[in-house]
Design an enzyme around this catalytic site. Structure first.
Site, short mmCIF file in Angstrom:
data_model
loop_
_atom_site.label_atom_id
_atom_site.label_comp_id
_atom_site.label_asym_id
_atom_site.label_seq_id
_atom_site.Cartn_x
_atom_site.Cartn_y
_atom_site.Cartn_z
N THR A 1 0.81 -1.23 0.00
CA THR A 1 0.00 0.00 0.00
C THR A 1 0.84 1.27 0.00
OG1 THR A 1 -0.30 -0.41 2.36
CG2 THR A 1 -2.17 -0.88 0.96
N HIS B 1 8.16 -0.08 6.07
CA HIS B 1 8.47 0.59 7.34
C HIS B 1 9.03 -0.46 8.28
CE1 HIS B 1 4.72 -1.06 8.89
NE2 HIS B 1 4.07 -0.50 7.88
N HIS C 1 7.65 -3.95 8.90
CA HIS C 1 7.83 -5.04 7.94
C HIS C 1 9.12 -5.81 8.17
CE1 HIS C 1 5.31 -2.34 5.20
NE2 HIS C 1 4.67 -3.49 5.14
N LYS D 1 -6.96 -5.54 12.24
CA LYS D 1 -7.37 -4.22 11.76
C LYS D 1 -8.85 -4.02 12.08
CE LYS D 1 -3.52 -3.67 9.20
NZ LYS D 1 -2.94 -4.95 9.41
N ARG E 1 -8.88 -1.23 4.07
CA ARG E 1 -7.83 -0.39 3.50
C ARG E 1 -8.29 0.32 2.24
NH1 ARG E 1 -3.30 -4.88 3.72
NH2 ARG E 1 -2.87 -4.82 5.93
N GLN F 1 -5.63 -15.40 0.41
CA GLN F 1 -4.27 -15.63 0.91
C GLN F 1 -3.95 -17.13 0.89
OE1 GLN F 1 -3.03 -13.47 4.42
NE2 GLN F 1 -1.48 -14.99 4.91
N ASP G 1 -0.33 -12.93 14.10
CA ASP G 1 -1.74 -12.62 13.77
C ASP G 1 -2.13 -13.25 12.42
OD1 ASP G 1 -0.07 -10.97 12.30
OD2 ASP G 1 -1.39 -9.23 12.38
N LYS H 1 3.18 1.46 20.76
CA LYS H 1 3.28 0.67 19.53
C LYS H 1 4.68 0.72 18.94
CE LYS H 1 0.48 -0.07 15.37
NZ LYS H 1 0.54 -1.50 15.38
N LYS I 1 6.28 3.19 15.62
CA LYS I 1 5.52 4.44 15.43
C LYS I 1 6.18 5.55 16.24
CE LYS I 1 1.53 3.07 13.40
NZ LYS I 1 1.21 3.40 12.03
N THR I 2 6.16 6.75 15.70
CA THR I 2 6.56 7.92 16.48
C THR I 2 5.38 8.87 16.44
OG1 THR I 2 7.37 9.11 14.56
CG2 THR I 2 8.96 7.68 15.69
#
Length: 431
Positions: A40, A45, A48, A82, A86, A178, A199, A234, A237-238
């Protein structure tokens, strides 16, 4: 003979669950495995990275890794963990993202060698785009019962009373799509293992079920724990969002800082997951760190290793130099070496004032720079006092009250850094 991939993951804290027989299967011969990556964005990031590191360890153990770009599944959205669907991608964007991701993945995986276990990039859009809905429900859907699909945790969570939103049919069928990927790779590449985050267990085992029922074969599943932080916030993340591998989205300086600022408990965990250091090396460093935690040896080594791996040695050197600007002894020339993005990252949140370029070209006196034109200090009198006490610096160098700020002082042709004492910074932005 391949080395023991499962044992390697185990000591690194990267193994959550594996289907019985997986370890033995991998020790028999070179095998093929894949990890799915969501396309996406045109950058990975750090969320991954665990999957990518698993593929790298898999290749180092002598096996063949497949990175699957989820072009088709990226057009649907995965319900696991989620709460909302998306955005759907068009094909042009998808192909652009795929090429960008391959570029980043090639820093970790060897795609280009002639060796038997060279990595391969595949995109499930290529085999799903011509699959008609009727063919799919006839050839795939009829083999899996709704009861089987409803029993998956990812589905149960979304259908529970606590879930704010229901689950669309699109998302419900995600596990079949999947699962079909796994079957397709099993048939076309004899790929026998799918790996992912914990997950993903439900989706992966749907794939092994399809391989058993349609392919008449045996597929295996292996998952890693979801990465968490000791303080409960998390991972990855920032305040400004994801920590990306793309230098344009997250500068190497900010990337380096993210790892440098991890807690002791997290650094001890992450250094096993996000570097390729050996067990004995990590144990030695952990022991050294415990004896002098204030030196932050684990954090420094973690930040160094991963910044070089994702960016380059030069980017690391610049990030270290940039880090010393706030906290160490650095000079005006160090500041002038910074690019604009890194400069703004370092001084994010520092007060700023705009001044006209003509004022700098004519030479701006220190009282104007500190008070009259900028409001950095409360009054001209305070500015004079601070200058007398020798506590004012321009671009990290002390100045007297007769100093004039000129174009010679500009960083990136647009900034001047003022400082009072050690910790009070102010940025002049020249327009």
């Amino acid at each position: 003979m391949a080395s023991n991939f499962v044992k390697e993951l185990e000591w690194r804290g990267m193994l959550h669950d594996a289907m019985p027989g997986t370890e033995e299967h991998l020790m028999e011969a070179m095998q093929a495995a894949y990890v799915g990556i969501d396309p996406t964005a045109d950058s990975l990031h750090i969320g991954h990275l665990v999957g990518v590191m698993m593929l790298r360890h898999f290749q180092l153990a002598g096996h063949k890794p497949y990175a699957l770009i989820g072009g088709a599944t990226g057009m649907i959205g995965d319900p696991s963990g989620k709460s909302a669907e998306r955005n759907l991608l068009d094909e042009t964007t998808l192909r652009h993202n795929e090429n960008a991701l391959k570029e980043q993945l090639s820093r970790f995986l060897d795609f280009d060698s002639d060796s038997e276990n060279a990595a391969v990039l595949v995109n499930n859009y290529d085999w799903m785009k011509d699959f008609s809905f009727l063919d799919f429900i006839r050839d795939v859907g009829k083999h899996i019962t709704v009861n089987y699909m409803m029993a998956k945790d990812s589905v149960k969570k979304r259908l529970s009373a606590e879930a704010k939103e229901g689950m669309s049919f699109t998302e419900f069928t995600y596990q079949l799509v999947q699962g079909y990927d796994f079957l397709h790779l099993f048939k076309t590449h004899y790929c026998t293992l799918q790996m992912g985050g914990s997950d993903q267990w439900g989706n992966i085992t749907t794939g092994t079920e399809l391989i058993r029922r349609i392919g008449g074969g045996k597929g295996y599943a292996l998952t890693c724990p979801l990465i968490t932080k000791a303080d409960g916030t998390k991972f990855g993340k920032t305040e400004s969002g994801n920590v990306w591998l793309d230098a344009e989205r997250t500068s190497p300086y900010k990337f380096y800082q993210y790892w440098l600022n991890t807690s002791d408990a997290d650094a001890e965990k992450y250094i096993k997951i996000f570097t390729f250091m050996s067990q004995s090396e990590i144990e030695g460093l952990t022991k050294e760190h415990a004896e002098a935690p204030h030196l932050r040896l684990l954090q420094k080594r973690l930040a160094e290793e991963i910044t070089v791996m994702v960016h380059s040695q030069e980017d690391l050197d610049n990030a270290v130099k940039a880090s010393q600007i706030l906290f160490g002894k650095s000079t005006s020339s160090d500041l002038k070496d910074l690019n604009e993005k890194t400069f703004l990252d370092i001084f994010e949140g520092v007060p700023q004032a705009e001044v006209a370029r003509t004022e700098i070209e004519n030479g701006m006196d220190m009282i104007a720079a500190l008070s009259a034109k900028t409001g950095f200090l409360g009054s001209n009198g305070e500015a004079r006092r601070e200058l007398k006490q020798n506590s004012i610096s321009v671009n990290k160098e002390k100045v007297k009250d007769d100093y004039l700020i000129t174009t010679e002082d500009l960083i990136n042709d647009k900034f001047v850094l003022l400082q009072r004492g050690k910790k009070n910074y102010f940025v002049l932005v020249v327009k």
